[in-house]
Design an enzyme around this catalytic site. Structure first.
Site, mmCIF file in Angstrom:
data_model
loop_
_atom_site.group_PDB
_atom_site.id
_atom_site.type_symbol
_atom_site.label_atom_id
_atom_site.label_comp_id
_atom_site.label_asym_id
_atom_site.label_seq_id
_atom_site.Cartn_x
_atom_site.Cartn_y
_atom_site.Cartn_z
ATOM 1 N N PHE A 211 61.237 52.713 -3.520
ATOM 2 C CA PHE A 211 60.667 53.070 -2.205
ATOM 3 C C PHE A 211 60.864 51.884 -1.274
ATOM 4 O O PHE A 211 60.391 50.784 -1.551
ATOM 5 C CB PHE A 211 59.173 53.400 -2.306
ATOM 6 C CG PHE A 211 58.584 53.868 -0.997
ATOM 7 C CD1 PHE A 211 58.407 55.223 -0.730
ATOM 8 C CD2 PHE A 211 58.231 52.954 0.009
ATOM 9 C CE1 PHE A 211 57.893 55.650 0.491
ATOM 10 C CE2 PHE A 211 57.732 53.374 1.225
ATOM 11 C CZ PHE A 211 57.549 54.728 1.466
ATOM 12 N N ASP A 320 62.706 43.504 -2.245
ATOM 13 C CA ASP A 320 61.692 44.096 -1.369
ATOM 14 C C ASP A 320 60.315 43.764 -1.944
ATOM 15 O O ASP A 320 59.869 44.361 -2.921
ATOM 16 C CB ASP A 320 61.920 45.611 -1.306
ATOM 17 C CG ASP A 320 60.879 46.318 -0.450
ATOM 18 O OD1 ASP A 320 59.830 45.721 -0.159
ATOM 19 O OD2 ASP A 320 61.115 47.492 -0.095
ATOM 20 N N LYS A 351 52.518 44.294 4.584
ATOM 21 C CA LYS A 351 51.236 44.505 3.896
ATOM 22 C C LYS A 351 50.356 43.246 3.852
ATOM 23 O O LYS A 351 49.876 42.802 4.868
ATOM 24 C CB LYS A 351 51.496 45.072 2.496
ATOM 25 C CG LYS A 351 52.059 46.514 2.557
ATOM 26 C CD LYS A 351 51.984 47.182 1.221
ATOM 27 C CE LYS A 351 52.663 48.539 1.209
ATOM 28 N NZ LYS A 351 51.746 49.644 1.409
ATOM 29 N N THR A 375 61.477 44.752 20.743
ATOM 30 C CA THR A 375 60.596 44.221 21.787
ATOM 31 C C THR A 375 59.613 43.195 21.228
ATOM 32 O O THR A 375 59.553 42.056 21.692
ATOM 33 C CB THR A 375 59.790 45.354 22.457
ATOM 34 O OG1 THR A 375 60.687 46.370 22.855
ATOM 35 C CG2 THR A 375 59.001 44.827 23.643
#
Ligand code: PSZ
Length: 495
Positions: A211, A320, A351, A375
């Site tokens: 994931f 990851d 997280k 941005t």
């Protein structure tokens, strides 16, 4: 007293005082925390259900489990709007390292200059504040995985992976270009209409059960549930098997080593195949522990060999750490348990780190400005939180605490596994990042629902796993409460 002894003496006194302060801080913290869970309504209760109706009229909110009273929640306990007090071992999908309303974090708003950081959100890529370089050095770089000196912040885990992928593609294309890195007119024109050669057919290899987020690019590397992917176009990128181990690990060494070999052979075959078919594998993305996909662990040897394969074929290795990073495995970064030959090329986080972002080796720095850009590019107020969080992790020895609690949880779960082998199996964990399997998806859902009625809020993952994601401030006494409640749930379970 010699100068040397004097320095040593001062150092010792400071350490003693810090330890004393830390003990006091934890004591008063523990006193403010509820001493036990308390459930007095169904969950969701009547107030949660009313609020659900209200929100549901505005948006699809079928994922909402209950509404939270964020004033009353404290430490390891989340309090819902109906007044139910739950020991939270899921912590906002593993995202709040110090629990709820930690006094040290509340204090941040007492400083007016911090308040200004909260209200003046900069477009960081163009107008960072004066403090920004130092803040990055004091926070994200101070806890960087070994060998990393470069960091870029982002908004969330998915967009961190998206931009890490782009950095990999820039690196890979520039390697192919060699000396002359200037793109041709043909490349510049063709990229504007999504065509080759401006848009090269590079690929990222990912793993079944992985994931990495739900935005459009990374979704091609997410393979944990069909509902995440259904109806969305995807890249044809290589996917290899991730090890599926038999537990307990020490009883199935040979089988699990064989499983490592099978998966690594698949990785290598896929790379060869895709490279041959002109879909070069520019990078490999992997979680150190597959979280959403079911808390699937792989051995340090698996990861060391994966890195060797990546090097052999000139593919980047992206680890990851969105869910594993920030301490829950007992180290700041889970892949530090693996003793890799080299630093990972890129490491993404979000997280518990409060801000999204990624570390990258210097060769993965985007070759021109504005190529990894948006941005906000992160959020300085989140770095203020992270700064305090890192200080508290150190002050209160929270990584050691995680290791000690993890051992307690694993021992307790193993005992329960022996008493209720018909209900729970495959107990696994690193630090407090623990999980176990139920005997079926329905039984898993029952365990989580019944645990919640006992006052413990846990989470499911994969097909039939229950996962533990407590905060770093979860203490042995919380582990006792959880194990006690799980025992009650399993004792009452039928079948
Ligand atoms: O259902 C979901 O969308 C969930 S539940 C837990 C997550 C997502 N985790 C996010 C996550 C992750 O665990 C790993 C290993 N990589 C990337 C992500 C994406 O992070 P966000 O959600 O911040 O975009």
């Amino acid at each position: 007293m010699s100068m040397q002894r004097c320095v040593a003496y001062i150092g010792k006194t400071i350490r003693q005082n810090t330890r004393a302060a830390s003990a006091l801080a934890s004591e008063s913290f523990a006193k403010s925390e509820p001493s036990a869970p308390l459930v007095s309504t169904a969950i969701p209760g009547p107030k949660s259900r009313d609020l659900f109706q209200e929100l549901n009229a505005i948006q699809q909110c079928g994922s909402v489990q209950f509404f939270v009273d964020y004033d009353k929640s404290f430490g390891n306990y989340v309090v819902d709007v109906d007044g139910n007090v739950l020991l939270d071992i899921y912590t906002q999908i593993s995202s709040i390292p110090l629990g709820y309303n930690h006094p040290a974090l509340l204090e941040i708003l007492d400083d007016p200059s911090n308040v200004r950081t909260f209200i003046n959100r900069p477009a960081l890529g163009v107008y960072p504040g004066e403090a920004w370089p130092n803040k990055l050095k004091d926070t994200l770089l101070a806890v960087a995985p070994a060998g990393h000196t470069q960091v870029t912040t982002m908004a969330c885990g998915s967009c961190s992976n998206e931009n890490a992928f782009k950095s990999i593609f820039f690196w890979y294309r520039d390697k192919q270009r060699g000396e002359n890195v200037t793109p041709s007119t043909k490349e510049l024109e063709s990229c504007m209409i999504n065509q080759f050669p401006g848009c090269p057919p590079f690929t990222i290899l990912s793993f079944k059960g992985g994931f990495h987020g739900r935005t459009l690019g990374v979704l091609s590397t997410t393979h944990s549930k069909p509902i995440h992917k259904l109806d969305v176009p995807s890249f044809d990128w290589p996917i290899a098997s991730f090890p599926k181990y038999k537990y307990p690990l020490d009883e199935f060494l040979r089988e699990n080593e064989e499983e490592d070999r099978r998966c690594l052979a698949e990785v290598e075959e896929s790379i060869v195949k895709y490279n041959k078919n002109d879909k070069p594998v520019a990078g490999i993305i992997v979680e150190p522990i597959q979280a959403e996909g079911g808390d699937n662990h792989a051995s340090p040897e698996f990861f060391r060999n994966l890195q060797r394969i990546a090097k052999k074929y000139g593919s980047a290795l992206l680890i990851d750490e969105v869910q594993t990073g920030g301490g829950p495995t007992g180290k700041m970064w889970c892949h530090e348990h693996f003793n890799l030959d080299y630093p990972a090329d890129l490491v993404t986080f979000s997280k518990k780190m409060q801000t999204g972002g990624f570390y990258n080796l210097p060769e993965f720095r985007a070759p021109q400005a504005y190529r990894v850009f948006n941005t906000w590019m992160g959020e300085p107020s989140k770095i203020l939180l992270l700064e305090k969080i890192i200080a508290i992790i150190k002050r209160d020895n929270l990584l050691q605490n995680v290791q000690a609690c993890g051992e307690k949880l694993m021992a307790g779960l193993s005992d329960l596994g022996k008493i209720y082998p018909q209900h729970i199996s495959s107990i696994r964990g690193l630090g407090t990042f623990c999980a176990f399997d139920a005997s079926s998806p329905e039984k898993r859902d029952n365990i989580c629902a019944n645990l919640r009625m006992q006052g413990v809020h846990s989470g499911g993952c994969g097909e039939k796993s229950v996962r533990l994601r407590p905060a770093l401030i979860f203490r042995p006494e919380h582990a006792d409460i959880f194990l006690d409640k799980l025992n009650i749930v399993l004792k009452e379970m039928k079948g």
